[in-house]
Design an enzyme around this catalytic site. Structure first.
Site: not given
Ligand SMILES: *Cc1c(COP(=O)(O)O)cnc(C)c1O
Length: 494
Positions: A112
């Site tokens: 993120k």
């Molecule tokens: C948010 C997240 C995901 C999923 O990603 P999306 O874009 O919501 O599909 C997978 N792994 C981790 C560690 C995340 O923080």
């Protein structure tokens, strides 16, 4: 050509990039989505020499075409700096026969950070551009990682306030501590007695509550979103697919033009959708592998065209993917339906009312790009152990889901093509799961697990985890799902 972002639910609701970023969600409940992608001539012979920041500039200037060059330089330079613990920002690591794209080198050690380090800059630049004087209130539902990464970006940013809702008992201990110890006079963290879907649904409702919006406006405030519903989250995620492909060419692992598969651990469908856009821009991607945990609503969808959230929500060891209503899938549905807003709106209304819909007519070429699968809890742990035994590398459980699903796909389809596993979190974010999978023994204490993980992997302890050991808890509120709006009103004084 001017790039417009159109609501997935209303063909007349079209805005420029800076407006889409400020609004977050379209007022009709839809998501702002580009109907025509910018035309870029990606030359990987040339791009292999480019830095992450240079690739970012190329992609961002194409998508955020109402930002000036100076504005974008300002955003990129402040976002992708030494908050990242490596100057390459997003390293590609070769592990035996598989490649991992490590997206966890930012401040909060999950992917993120890739978009949320830049979003606050987009937001303040966009506000200035649009002459918006209101305080921007970032309202966010998190399955564990978005909340912390958003707060790290927005803490003490003048003219902003950020409120994060997370599922109580639905995140890892480290994730929870990262959020509850957050500093900054404009940060608010609230646990809810519910799951991520509850949080996301309520947040979307608040966004579209005219009464609440009016009260906010009276007080000189407006909502925006740091969730991947915001196009300002999605666009920076396209960058690392272009960059990773160039790195593979540079390392001599592939030749320019050779197709690769990407396997993405998926929850809200933001990351994999960015990969789809990267492919549309010209990154040679053969298959987009959508990997789920036991909450496998997307696996079922890609097998049958039937989306059905009416099932038991499971809390798994990959909590950031514990999601049954995958927001960004709406954007793919829109494209699958030939960018038909009316048809998309109909399906999304069915989803809201019945919790399900059946996709009948669809663009077959787009549909065929996707492969989907899920990994059970046992398969996820087994993949962590397998990779550790083979290479000494310890992956986090989300990444392991993508790895396990990619292997199953390659076996099933005899596809030997190079495959990029998108690695979305540091194992230090889920140390008990990672250590448990490797040793077969349960560790009860998270910080003991951190120490064990360090000894097993030799991997340096990230600053994000070191800081936690001394940090004090500042946020302790827990509310019922029905009290979320009242909590927002209380915090904002409206
Ligand atoms: C948010 C997240 C995901 C999923 O990603 P999306 O874009 O919501 O599909 C997978 N792994 C981790 C560690 C995340 O923080």
């Amino acid at each position: 050509m001017v790039l417009m972002y159109q609501s997935t639910r209303d063909a007349h609701n079209k805005v420029r990039a800076s407006q889409a970023i400020l609004q977050g969600l379209a007022s009709d409940g839809g998501l702002f989505t580009p109907t025509d992608l910018p035309e870029l001539d990606l030359d990987f012979e040339q791009l292999q020499a480019a830095s992450y920041q240079e690739v970012a500039k190329l992609i961002l200037s194409a998508f955020l075409d109402d930002f000036t060059e100076e504005e974008l330089d300002y955003c990129i330079q402040h976002a992708y700096d030494d908050k990242f613990d490596t100057s390459v920002i997003a390293p590609v690591v070769k592990l035996g026969q598989q490649y991992h794209l490590e997206l966890f080198h930012g401040a909060t050690i999950a992917f993120k950070d890739m978009a949320l380090s830049v979003l606050p800059y987009f937001m303040t630049v966009a506000a200035k551009k649009q002459g918006v004087k209101d305080k921007i209130v970032i309202l966010t539902a998190t399955s564990g990682d978005t909340g912390k990464a958003a707060m790290a970006g927005f803490a003490d940013v003048p003219g902003t306030e950020i409120i994060v809702f997370y599922p109580h008992g639905g995140v890892s201990k480290i994730q929870e501590l990262q959020m509850t110890t957050q500093e900054g006079s404009n940060t608010h963290v609230v646990a809810i007695k519910g799951n991520f879907d509850d949080a996301q649904t309520q947040v979307k409702q608040m966004f579209n509550n005219d009464n609440l919006k009016e009260n906010l406006a009276q007080a000189g405030m407006r909502f925006s979103s740091a969730n991947s519903m915001n196009i300002g989250r999605l666009v920076p995620q396209i960058v690392y697919y272009v960059y990773a492909y160039a790195q593979l060419v540079k390392a001599g692992e592939i030749t320019s033009g050779q197709a690769i598969n990407v396997s993405v651990p998926t929850g809200n469908f933001g990351n994999i959708l960015a990969a789809y856009y990267a492919r549309e821009l010209g990154v040679p991607i053969a298959k987009l592998i959508c990997a789920s945990n036991e909450n496998k609503v997307l696996t079922d969808f890609f097998q049958t065209g039937h989306y059905d959230k009416n099932r038991t929500f499971k809390v798994t060891t990959s909590p950031s993917m514990d999601i049954l209503v995958s927001s960004n899938l709406e954007r793919l549905i829109f494209h699958l339906l030939g960018n038909d807003a009316e048809a998309t709106k109909q399906l999304m209304n069915e989803l809201a009312q019945e919790g399900q819909y059946q996709l009948t007519v669809k663009n077959q070429a787009i549909w065929d790009l996707f492969e989907a699968g899920f990994a059970s809890e046992l398969e996820t742990a087994a993949d962590i152990k397998r990779l550790y035994d083979q290479t000494g590398y310890i992956q986090d459980p989300h990444t392991a889901v993508a790895s396990a699903v990619a292997h199953a796909y390659q076996d099933r389809c005899q596809d030997k093509g190079p495959t990029l596993i998108v690695s979305t979190a540091s194992p230090y974010k889920f140390p008990r799961v990672a250590v448990g999978a490797v040793t077969g023994q349960e560790v009860v204490d998270d910080f003991q697990a951190v120490t064990d993980l360090h000894e097993l992997s030799g991997l340096a302890l990230p600053k994000a985890v070191k800081d936690l050991q001394e940090a004090g808890v500042r946020h302790q509120t827990v509310v019922a799902v029905t009290e979320m709006q009242a909590e927002v009103e209380k915090r904002l004084g409206v």
